[in-house]
Write a protein that holds these residues in place. Sequence first.
Motif, PDB file in Angstrom:
ATOM      1  N   GLU A  27       0.818  -1.204   0.000  1.00 44.78           N
ATOM      2  CA  GLU A  27       0.000   0.000   0.000  1.00 44.78           C
ATOM      3  C   GLU A  27       0.856   1.261   0.000  1.00 44.78           C
ATOM      4  N   ASN A  28       2.137   1.119   0.323  1.00 48.33           N
ATOM      5  CA  ASN A  28       3.029   2.268   0.301  1.00 48.33           C
ATOM      6  C   ASN A  28       3.628   2.490  -1.089  1.00 48.33           C
ATOM      7  N   ALA A  29       3.363   1.569  -1.997  1.00 49.06           N
ATOM      8  CA  ALA A  29       3.924   1.677  -3.340  1.00 49.06           C
ATOM      9  C   ALA A  29       3.003   2.478  -4.238  1.00 49.06           C
ATOM     10  N   GLY A  30       3.555   2.890  -5.380  1.00 47.97           N
ATOM     11  CA  GLY A  30       2.743   3.608  -6.342  1.00 47.97           C
ATOM     12  C   GLY A  30       1.847   2.658  -7.116  1.00 47.97           C
ATOM     13  N   ASN A  31       0.827   3.226  -7.760  1.00 48.06           N
ATOM     14  CA  ASN A  31      -0.105   2.390  -8.520  1.00 48.06           C
ATOM     15  C   ASN A  31       0.108   2.505 -10.020  1.00 48.06           C
ATOM     16  N   LYS A  32       1.256   3.058 -10.415  1.00 47.42           N
ATOM     17  CA  LYS A  32       1.493   3.283 -11.843  1.00 47.42           C
ATOM     18  C   LYS A  32       2.179   2.118 -12.538  1.00 47.42           C
ATOM     19  N   ALA A  33       2.776   1.220 -11.777  1.00 49.97           N
ATOM     20  CA  ALA A  33       3.427   0.062 -12.394  1.00 49.97           C
ATOM     21  C   ALA A  33       2.378  -0.961 -12.809  1.00 49.97           C
ATOM     22  N   PRO A  34       2.636  -1.721 -13.879  1.00 49.18           N
ATOM     23  CA  PRO A  34       1.704  -2.786 -14.257  1.00 49.18           C
ATOM     24  C   PRO A  34       1.566  -3.804 -13.132  1.00 49.18           C
ATOM     25  N   VAL A  35       0.415  -4.417 -13.046  1.00 49.75           N
ATOM     26  CA  VAL A  35       0.207  -5.433 -12.014  1.00 49.75           C
ATOM     27  C   VAL A  35       1.131  -6.616 -12.264  1.00 49.75           C
ATOM     28  N   LYS A  36       1.497  -7.294 -11.197  1.00 44.35           N
ATOM     29  CA  LYS A  36       2.376  -8.452 -11.324  1.00 44.35           C
ATOM     30  C   LYS A  36       1.615  -9.694 -11.777  1.00 44.35           C
ATOM     31  N   VAL A  37       0.344  -9.781 -11.352  1.00 43.34           N
ATOM     32  CA  VAL A  37      -0.447 -10.981 -11.636  1.00 43.34           C
ATOM     33  C   VAL A  37      -1.823 -10.571 -12.151  1.00 43.34           C
ATOM     34  N   VAL A  38      -2.296 -11.247 -13.183  1.00 41.72           N
ATOM     35  CA  VAL A  38      -3.628 -11.016 -13.732  1.00 41.72           C
ATOM     36  C   VAL A  38      -4.532 -12.175 -13.326  1.00 41.72           C
ATOM     37  N   ALA A  39      -5.723 -11.862 -12.870  1.00 40.94           N
ATOM     38  CA  ALA A  39      -6.679 -12.893 -12.471  1.00 40.94           C
ATOM     39  C   ALA A  39      -6.971 -13.827 -13.640  1.00 40.94           C
ATOM     40  N   PRO A  40      -7.147 -15.115 -13.372  1.00 41.70           N
ATOM     41  CA  PRO A  40      -7.223 -16.100 -14.457  1.00 41.70           C
ATOM     42  C   PRO A  40      -8.571 -16.231 -15.154  1.00 41.70           C
ATOM     43  N   SER A  41      -9.664 -15.879 -14.471  1.00 44.20           N
ATOM     44  CA  SER A  41     -10.991 -16.095 -15.046  1.00 44.20           C
ATOM     45  C   SER A  41     -11.549 -14.808 -15.639  1.00 44.20           C
ATOM     46  N   THR A  42     -12.609 -14.938 -16.433  1.00 44.72           N
ATOM     47  CA  THR A  42     -13.249 -13.768 -17.025  1.00 44.72           C
ATOM     48  C   THR A  42     -14.766 -13.865 -16.886  1.00 44.72           C
ATOM     49  N   LEU A  43     -15.394 -12.697 -16.864  1.00 45.13           N
ATOM     50  CA  LEU A  43     -16.853 -12.595 -16.850  1.00 45.13           C
ATOM     51  C   LEU A  43     -17.248 -11.551 -17.881  1.00 45.13           C
ATOM     52  N   SER A  44     -18.198 -11.879 -18.723  1.00 43.17           N
ATOM     53  CA  SER A  44     -18.656 -10.941 -19.735  1.00 43.17           C
ATOM     54  C   SER A  44     -19.507  -9.855 -19.098  1.00 43.17           C
ATOM     55  N   VAL A  45     -19.219  -8.604 -19.423  1.00 39.29           N
ATOM     56  CA  VAL A  45     -19.974  -7.447 -18.938  1.00 39.29           C
ATOM     57  C   VAL A  45     -20.517  -6.722 -20.158  1.00 39.29           C
ATOM     58  N   SER A  46     -21.800  -6.439 -20.141  1.00 36.82           N
ATOM     59  CA  SER A  46     -22.384  -5.734 -21.275  1.00 36.82           C
ATOM     60  C   SER A  46     -23.291  -4.620 -20.795  1.00 36.82           C
ATOM     61  N   GLY A  47     -23.481  -3.630 -21.648  1.00 44.17           N
ATOM     62  CA  GLY A  47     -24.324  -2.494 -21.334  1.00 44.17           C
ATOM     63  C   GLY A  47     -24.608  -1.727 -22.607  1.00 44.17           C
ATOM     64  N   PRO A  48     -25.298  -0.585 -22.499  1.00 47.30           N
ATOM     65  CA  PRO A  48     -25.611   0.215 -23.693  1.00 47.30           C
ATOM     66  C   PRO A  48     -24.378   0.601 -24.509  1.00 47.30           C
ATOM     67  N   ALA A  49     -23.209   0.733 -23.831  1.00 45.49           N
ATOM     68  CA  ALA A  49     -21.998   1.164 -24.534  1.00 45.49           C
ATOM     69  C   ALA A  49     -21.270   0.025 -25.229  1.00 45.49           C
ATOM     70  N   GLY A  50     -21.674  -1.219 -24.975  1.00 43.82           N
ATOM     71  CA  GLY A  50     -20.981  -2.341 -25.587  1.00 43.82           C
ATOM     72  C   GLY A  50     -20.699  -3.432 -24.581  1.00 43.82           C
ATOM     73  N   GLN A  51     -19.630  -4.185 -24.781  1.00 41.14           N
ATOM     74  CA  GLN A  51     -19.300  -5.262 -23.863  1.00 41.14           C
ATOM     75  C   GLN A  51     -17.797  -5.448 -23.762  1.00 41.14           C
ATOM     76  N   GLY A  52     -17.397  -6.159 -22.706  1.00 38.32           N
ATOM     77  CA  GLY A  52     -15.999  -6.444 -22.465  1.00 38.32           C
ATOM     78  C   GLY A  52     -15.875  -7.551 -21.453  1.00 38.32           C
ATOM     79  N   ALA A  53     -14.649  -7.963 -21.189  1.00 37.84           N
ATOM     80  CA  ALA A  53     -14.390  -9.076 -20.282  1.00 37.84           C
ATOM     81  C   ALA A  53     -13.723  -8.572 -19.005  1.00 37.84           C
ATOM     82  N   LEU A  54     -14.344  -8.857 -17.876  1.00 41.02           N
ATOM     83  CA  LEU A  54     -13.798  -8.504 -16.567  1.00 41.02           C
ATOM     84  C   LEU A  54     -12.978  -9.671 -16.043  1.00 41.02           C
ATOM     85  N   ARG A  55     -11.784  -9.406 -15.583  1.00 39.61           N
ATOM     86  CA  ARG A  55     -10.947 -10.445 -14.981  1.00 39.61           C
ATOM     87  C   ARG A  55     -11.350 -10.644 -13.521  1.00 39.61           C
ATOM     88  N   LEU A  56     -11.250 -11.910 -13.043  1.00 42.39           N
ATOM     89  CA  LEU A  56     -11.600 -12.180 -11.651  1.00 42.39           C
ATOM     90  C   LEU A  56     -11.051 -13.524 -11.197  1.00 42.39           C
TER      91      LEU A  56
END
Length: 350
Positions: A27-56
């Motif tokens: 929590e003392n570090a900056g948030n500008k560096a890329p994350v070290k680990v990406v969550a492995p699963s995905t969930l489709s999110v859709s709305g009036p603007a379109g759709q995309g995949a949320l990692r989780l």
Amino acid sequence: MTSPSALRPWLLAAGLLSATSAQAVDENAGNKAPVKVVAPSTLSVSGPAGQGALRLYASRDLQDPAALADVERAVLVFHGRLRDANVYWASARKAAQAAGAAATHSLLLVPQFLAERDVAAHALPADTLRWSLEGWMGGEAATAPAALSSFEAIDALLALLADRQRFPKLTQVVVAGHSGGAQVVQRYAVVGQGEGRLPGVAVRYVVANPSSYLYFHPERPVPAVAATCPGVDRWKYGWTDAPGYARQLSPAAYEARYLQRDVLYLLGSADTNPQHPALDKSCAAEAQGPYRYARGHAYVDDLRQRHPGLTQRPFDVPGVGHDGDAMLGSACGQAALFDAPEAWARCKAP
């Protein structure tokens, strides 16, 4: 409105508590560096603007009905500003283990609000949802692949849980966040639409150590700061320039609904460092109090003064600073997330 004199005990306590504050190193570090680990699963999110995949992260296979048939409680945990879902995934699992039998029939979900630099660094698919570094905390639209609010992503998670064929025994959903995650959870508890899709399911919001809160009126606990702050009532601190998602009702109507929602505030008694590197130090945030512990109590005090019958409760987590792992794993954390009876016996409201 909380008076400056009401803040004095917290100001005095800062000098005593900061020396023993247990802060998570990252929590003392900056948030500008890329994350070290990406969550492995995905969930489709859709709305009036379109759709995309949320990692989780998910503790069970979301595509296997047999793995979900006994789920009675779903616990969503939102990471802080570092987007380190893997760290919060580990903390959520550890809290569940500590809660014992109370967590047996629980599903853990830890979504990840990625940024453009994360997608680039890990060469993620083009449909991966990504937000600005801090915009997701206030429900802002994703930068790609579609302008979907982080609130719409939470809607999608709750819509998933509303599927009775997939979750026939679900009786409770807990939406919890720490630090930056608590910011998105608190705003979502005000404007979120997903709860309406879960009839017969109790929904609880757990707000732990956020830097700021969404107020329903322009007055603030520190009037001297508020008086000279032009953005004090701008979204995400107030209602000016609120995103489209948060303009479906009037602020008064949102407030009335918020008062009826089950919201628990977990406040680390040692989260009292006014110079913490991850603390929001904008004048709009400073008008809410000098540090997170004070801001949390000031916010609940404000609600109580304006609504004497308020049922929402704050809980102090003794001796804990800005440490998500310690907050979730505390007695109050286990109680709030899993309704563990022994944990409730050890968790006391101030």
